[in-house]
Design a protein around this motif. Structure first.
Motif, PDB file in Angstrom:
ATOM      1  N   SER A   1       0.825  -1.213   0.000  1.00 55.96           N
ATOM      2  CA  SER A   1       0.000   0.000   0.000  1.00 55.96           C
ATOM      3  C   SER A   1       0.858   1.261   0.000  1.00 55.96           C
ATOM      4  O   SER A   1       0.538   2.242  -0.673  1.00 55.96           O
ATOM      5  N   ALA A   2       1.978   1.224   0.750  1.00 57.78           N
ATOM      6  CA  ALA A   2       2.878   2.382   0.766  1.00 57.78           C
ATOM      7  C   ALA A   2       3.516   2.593  -0.605  1.00 57.78           C
ATOM      8  O   ALA A   2       3.612   3.724  -1.098  1.00 57.78           O
ATOM      9  N   ILE A   3       3.951   1.505  -1.233  1.00 59.71           N
ATOM     10  CA  ILE A   3       4.583   1.622  -2.558  1.00 59.71           C
ATOM     11  C   ILE A   3       3.579   2.149  -3.576  1.00 59.71           C
ATOM     12  O   ILE A   3       3.888   3.040  -4.385  1.00 59.71           O
ATOM     13  N   VAL A   4       2.372   1.594  -3.551  1.00 59.60           N
ATOM     14  CA  VAL A   4       1.333   2.037  -4.494  1.00 59.60           C
ATOM     15  C   VAL A   4       1.001   3.503  -4.269  1.00 59.60           C
ATOM     16  O   VAL A   4       0.870   4.283  -5.224  1.00 59.60           O
TER      17      VAL A   4
ATOM     18  N   GLY B   1     -12.329  -0.268   5.061  1.00 63.36           N
ATOM     19  CA  GLY B   1     -13.007  -0.518   3.794  1.00 63.36           C
ATOM     20  C   GLY B   1     -13.488   0.734   3.100  1.00 63.36           C
ATOM     21  O   GLY B   1     -14.283   0.656   2.158  1.00 63.36           O
ATOM     22  N   ASP B   2     -13.021   1.894   3.552  1.00 64.94           N
ATOM     23  CA  ASP B   2     -13.429   3.170   2.959  1.00 64.94           C
ATOM     24  C   ASP B   2     -12.247   3.735   2.176  1.00 64.94           C
ATOM     25  O   ASP B   2     -11.238   4.134   2.761  1.00 64.94           O
ATOM     26  N   PHE B   3     -12.382   3.784   0.849  1.00 61.22           N
ATOM     27  CA  PHE B   3     -11.304   4.295  -0.005  1.00 61.22           C
ATOM     28  C   PHE B   3     -11.563   5.725  -0.466  1.00 61.22           C
ATOM     29  O   PHE B   3     -10.927   6.199  -1.396  1.00 61.22           O
ATOM     30  N   GLY B   4     -12.498   6.400   0.183  1.00 55.77           N
ATOM     31  CA  GLY B   4     -12.729   7.796  -0.114  1.00 55.77           C
ATOM     32  C   GLY B   4     -13.669   8.002  -1.290  1.00 55.77           C
ATOM     33  O   GLY B   4     -14.354   7.083  -1.745  1.00 55.77           O
TER      34      GLY B   4
ATOM     35  N   THR C   1      -9.370   6.158  -6.576  1.00 51.93           N
ATOM     36  CA  THR C   1      -9.824   5.020  -7.378  1.00 51.93           C
ATOM     37  C   THR C   1      -8.651   4.165  -7.828  1.00 51.93           C
ATOM     38  O   THR C   1      -8.720   2.929  -7.778  1.00 51.93           O
ATOM     39  N   ILE C   2      -7.565   4.797  -8.248  1.00 57.74           N
ATOM     40  CA  ILE C   2      -6.379   4.040  -8.682  1.00 57.74           C
ATOM     41  C   ILE C   2      -5.832   3.218  -7.522  1.00 57.74           C
ATOM     42  O   ILE C   2      -5.503   2.033  -7.671  1.00 57.74           O
ATOM     43  N   GLN C   3      -5.722   3.836  -6.353  1.00 60.97           N
ATOM     44  CA  GLN C   3      -5.192   3.127  -5.179  1.00 60.97           C
ATOM     45  C   GLN C   3      -6.058   1.933  -4.816  1.00 60.97           C
ATOM     46  O   GLN C   3      -5.544   0.842  -4.548  1.00 60.97           O
TER      47      GLN C   3
ATOM     48  N   LEU D   1      -4.702  -1.947  -5.037  1.00 60.18           N
ATOM     49  CA  LEU D   1      -4.638  -2.785  -3.835  1.00 60.18           C
ATOM     50  C   LEU D   1      -5.543  -4.003  -3.961  1.00 60.18           C
ATOM     51  O   LEU D   1      -5.175  -5.102  -3.535  1.00 60.18           O
ATOM     52  N   LEU D   2      -6.712  -3.820  -4.540  1.00 55.47           N
ATOM     53  CA  LEU D   2      -7.614  -4.955  -4.738  1.00 55.47           C
ATOM     54  C   LEU D   2      -6.993  -5.992  -5.664  1.00 55.47           C
ATOM     55  O   LEU D   2      -7.070  -7.194  -5.408  1.00 55.47           O
ATOM     56  N   SER D   3      -6.348  -5.529  -6.731  1.00 54.82           N
ATOM     57  CA  SER D   3      -5.719  -6.458  -7.684  1.00 54.82           C
ATOM     58  C   SER D   3      -4.560  -7.204  -7.043  1.00 54.82           C
ATOM     59  O   SER D   3      -4.426  -8.428  -7.206  1.00 54.82           O
ATOM     60  N   ILE D   4      -3.730  -6.481  -6.291  1.00 56.18           N
ATOM     61  CA  ILE D   4      -2.585  -7.117  -5.637  1.00 56.18           C
ATOM     62  C   ILE D   4      -3.052  -8.121  -4.581  1.00 56.18           C
ATOM     63  O   ILE D   4      -2.495  -9.223  -4.461  1.00 56.18           O
TER      64      ILE D   4
END
Length: 306
Positions: free
Chosen positions: A19-22, A74-77, A272-274, A278-281
Motif C-alpha cells: 500500500s505504501a509503494i502504491v 473498507g473506505d477508499f474515499g 480510485t487508482i489506489q 490494492l484490490l488487484s494485488i
C-alpha cells in the motif's frame, strides 16, 4: 500446510508495504488532479481551493496515514472525478470483471488441459506440432490486435456478434475469447511438458504393466502429478489476466474494473487508482496462497514440508 499458514499470516504485512509503494507511485504520476478538475483555464486560486478541499496540500505522509486509516475500514474515499464513493464504484464494476475473467479462465482450461494431454500422448507427431504452433501463435499475438480483428470479422462484416458494450450473453463471447487466448497457450504448453515428463516415470510403466487401461493411467496416475506445475502457472498468471482485462475491457467498452482503472488514470483519480491497485494485488497474493494449498493437496510429499 505450515508454509501456507505462515504466508497467510504474513499477508497483512505484505499488503501494508504494498500500500505504501502504491501510494507513493501513484502520487508520483505527472499531472495535477486539481488542475484537471478545475480545467486548463481556471485561475490558480480555484486550483488551490481544490487542493485544500481534497487534502492534496497536506504532506505526503499525512495523506498516506489518512488513506490507510480509512482503507482499513473498507473506505477508499470519494472519486476525484465524479465524487462518488470509490467502494460503490468498484462494487458496481467488479461483477463484470469477475464474469469476464472467470469465463475466460474456464474456457482456457477446458481447451488447454485436454490439448496438453493430446500433445504429450502424440509427442513429435503432427497433432503435437499443430498444437505447439497454435500455442506459439496464441502467446505471440497482442490481445488488442486480436480484439480488433475479431470485431472486424464477427461484428462488422458477419454481424454475428455485437461490437461493444455489455448486454446479453452475445456481448460476452468476443471479450472472453480474446482474454482466454494467452492463458490457454501457457496452460497447454505447461500441461504438455508436465505430462511428457510424468509419462516417462517408472511408476507409469508399472501401472501399464499391471494392465490398467490407457485412460486410467492418464487420468488417475499421470494427470494429477502433471497438474502441479499447471496449477502454479494458472494462479501466477492472474497478474497477466488483470493486465489483459484492462486492454480487453477498454477495446470492447466493457464496464469492468479495467475500464474504470483506465478512466481513473486519465483523470489522476488517486483514490480510485489506489483502491483498484490494492484490490488487484490482494487478489494475486490470495490466488498464490490458494495455489500453494492446492499443490500441497495434490502432492502428499509437501504436507510434511516445514
Amino acid at each position: 500446510m505450515n508454509t501456507v499458514l505462515r504466508r497467510a499470516m504474513n499477508l497483512p504485512v505484505i499488503m501494508l508495504g504494498v500500500s505504501a509503494i502504491v501510494f507513493i507511485a501513484i502520487h508520483a504520476l505527472p499531472g495535477d488532479p486539481a488542475r484537471l478538475m478545475a480545467g486548463p483555464q481556471a485561475p490558480e486560486g480555484v486550483v488551490a481551493a481544490i487542493h485544500e478541499r481534497l487534502g492534496l496540500n497536506q504532506p505526503l505522509l499525512h495523506q498516506y496515514g489518512h488513506f490507510l486509516r480509512h482503507a482499513l475500514q473498507g473506505d477508499f474515499g470519494l472519486s476525484l472525478r465524479d465524487g462518488m464513493p470509490v467502494r460503490r464504484m468498484i462494487a458496481g464494476r467488479l461483477p463484470y470483471s469477475l464474469l469476464l475473467g472467470g469465463l475466460a479462465y474456464l474456457l482456457a482450461m477446458a481447451v488447454a488441459i485436454p490439448g496438453g494431454i493430446v500433445g504429450a500422448v502424440c509427442a513429435n507427431r503432427w497433432p503435437d506440432h499443430l498444437l505447439m504452433a497454435m500455442t506459439l501463435l496464441g502467446a505471440s499475438l497482442a490481445s488488442f490486435w486480436v480484439a480488433l480483428i475479431g470485431m472486424e470479422v464477427f461484428a462488422v462484416r458477419l454481424h454475428w456478434l455485437p461490437l461493444m458494450g455489455a448486454g446479453d450473453w452475445h456481448h460476452v463471447i468476443l471479450p472472453v475469447l480474446v482474454l482466454a487466448l494467452m492463458p490457454s497457450a501457457l496452460i497447454l504448453r505447461m500441461t504438455r511438458t508436465g505430462m511428457r515428463d510424468i509419462l516417462r516415470q517408472d511408476y507409469i510403466r508399472t501401472a501399464r504393466a499391471k494392465g490398467l487401461s490407457p485412460m486410467t493411467v492418464l487420468l488417475r496416475h499421470a494427470l494429477r502429478n502433471a497438474m502441479i506445475p499447471v496449477v502454479t502457472v494458472v494462479f501466477l498468471n492472474l497478474g497477466g489476466l488483470i493486465s489483459g482485462a484492462v486492454v480487453t475491457e477498454t477495446v470492447f467498452d466493457w464496464p469492468g474494473i479495467g475500464r474504470l482503472l483506465i478512466d481513473a488514470v486519465r483523470y489522476r483519480d488517486y483514490p480510485t487508482i489506489q483502491a483498484i491497485a490494492l484490490l488487484s494485488i490482494f487478489g494475486v497474493l490470495s490466488a498464490n496462497l490458494l495455489a500453494e494449498a492446492i499443490i500441497v493437496y495434490l502432492d502428499p510429499r509437501m504436507r510434511g514440508h516445514k
